[in-house]
Write an enzyme that holds these catalytic residues in place. Sequence first.
Site, mmCIF file in Angstrom:
data_model
loop_
_atom_site.group_PDB
_atom_site.id
_atom_site.type_symbol
_atom_site.label_atom_id
_atom_site.label_comp_id
_atom_site.label_asym_id
_atom_site.label_seq_id
_atom_site.Cartn_x
_atom_site.Cartn_y
_atom_site.Cartn_z
ATOM 1 C CG ASP A 118 -13.396 -8.439 -1.157
ATOM 2 O OD1 ASP A 118 -12.434 -8.900 -0.525
ATOM 3 O OD2 ASP A 118 -13.672 -8.776 -2.323
ATOM 4 C CD GLU A 152 -8.362 -12.516 -2.424
ATOM 5 O OE1 GLU A 152 -9.119 -13.491 -2.400
ATOM 6 O OE2 GLU A 152 -8.694 -11.403 -2.921
ATOM 7 C CG ASP A 178 -11.654 -12.321 1.536
ATOM 8 O OD1 ASP A 178 -12.119 -11.171 1.455
ATOM 9 O OD2 ASP A 178 -11.155 -12.937 0.576
ATOM 10 C CG HIS A 265 -14.834 -7.839 -6.434
ATOM 11 N ND1 HIS A 265 -14.359 -8.925 -7.133
ATOM 12 C CD2 HIS A 265 -14.256 -7.880 -5.220
ATOM 13 C CE1 HIS A 265 -13.527 -9.605 -6.351
ATOM 14 N NE2 HIS A 265 -13.458 -8.997 -5.195
HETATM 15 N N1 DPN Z 1 -13.475 -11.911 -0.959
HETATM 16 C C1 DPN Z 1 -13.598 -12.529 -2.218
HETATM 17 C C2 DPN Z 1 -12.523 -11.893 -3.095
HETATM 18 O O1 DPN Z 1 -11.477 -11.540 -2.564
HETATM 19 O O2 DPN Z 1 -12.768 -11.711 -4.249
HETATM 20 C C3 DPN Z 1 -13.475 -14.030 -2.164
HETATM 21 C C4 DPN Z 1 -14.444 -14.605 -1.167
HETATM 22 C C5 DPN Z 1 -15.770 -14.793 -1.491
HETATM 23 C C6 DPN Z 1 -13.987 -14.926 0.091
HETATM 24 C C7 DPN Z 1 -16.632 -15.331 -0.544
HETATM 25 C C8 DPN Z 1 -14.846 -15.450 1.033
HETATM 26 C C9 DPN Z 1 -16.185 -15.631 0.702
HETATM 27 ZN ZN ZN Z 2 -11.688 -10.740 -0.681
#
Ligand code: DPN
Ligand code: ZN
Length: 442
Positions: A118, A152, A178, A265
Amino acid sequence: MRIKLVASALALAATSLAPVADPSTPPDVPVANVQAHLSQLQTIASQNGGNRASGRSGFTASINYVKGKLDAAGFTTRVQSFSGGSNLIADWPGGPANQTVMLGAHLDSVSAGPGINDNGSGSASLLEIALTLAATRPTLTKHVRFGWWGAEEQGMVGSRYYVQSGGASGVEVYLNFDMVASPNAGYFVYDDDPALQRLFNDYYGTLGLQTEPEDEGDGRSDHASFKNAGVRVGGVAAGADYIKTSAEVAKWGGTAGQPFDRCYHSSCDSYPANINVTALDRNTDATAYVLWKLAVGAGTPDYSVSVNPASATVQPGQSATTTLSSSGQGQTISLSATNLPSGVSVTFNPQTITAGQSSTVTIATTSGVTPNTYTIGLGDPGHSAPFALTVSGGQGTTWQPWTAYATGATVTYNGVQYRCLQAHTSQPDWEPPNVPALWQRS
Ligand code: DPN
Ligand code: ZN
């Protein structure tokens, strides 16, 4: 995974170029190159306090890494700054600007870790797709643009800024990437636009892979910025902190009862541990497939030729030179001249070029050529640049001092025509009747 069928002598070139004979065929994007980008992003995070968060040095270094690759490949890039970060926008020259297909990924991480799945994964995947596009150079029916977003993780700040400052103008489709390589991967396709969802599913279908509609990321990533502006959006994701079910394990493998990405995260979102290379490979190829279906036309693109200068004036017996330039995508061009009058001949050095290269053209005349202006075609059948050759001389050209005369050139002096016997630059006391070694009555 790409299958290496190339001879070892070609292996070096083949690793940096997509091995595609026909540019209109969707490429198999080399996943090893995507992994190399991820490794670089990991190094950047490690050297910058363990993260690549927007507004911090690891983010700037990430922008610089991606931009450097794109600039070297021929993209037109710009960094758009906003309060709290910046976006990197890269346009591939060509295609109608008011019909743009845009692909985007957020390049920033959270501050807790290096952000490799991510969203180094989406960022690296798009970078390699962009480089593959540049190496393949297909005929484009749409303009193609890539965006790497900042901030983002602070609420899609970068993509919202881009859209609010007019960036979505002319964008017909936006595709978002993403978290495309989650270690306990699922295969989720955005269902916001059914036609785009079908295109992705067509590709996964060729792999015998069933997908599920993506809803975990609804409103949580940069496609939301474009969707709010009325743009058709699509994309793929491999899952975040939702838990994989046993039904999903039956379809995709992996571990039931565990998150798709248990390092979401957190500091363990690192390379290589937190990347599922199979998912990365499939999702990158799926993206390239959809991009090609949306933006690439059939057939091999054409090339063109031009000359500079496009005209010259010579005396009979003299020659002129010009440079023929070509643009195109590696086609072989065998050069020739058409519409040559008698007494004019053309040679090319070299005679065969690869589209993109130049050739020096020599246009020679004999002393007997009839003075006139001729339009000669330089190039090959179907790709011709006109060259205007004026042959002066004969009765009309009066001998002058300080003029370069070629062997065979003709002049008049006091109403009498002379032919040059030996190339020279004339001087005031070298009037033709005075120097029989240089001029002969004709
Ligand atoms: N990638 C996650 C974020 O930037 O916190 C958001 C996300 C979750 C995107 C699930 C796609 C699928
Ligand atoms: Zn993300």
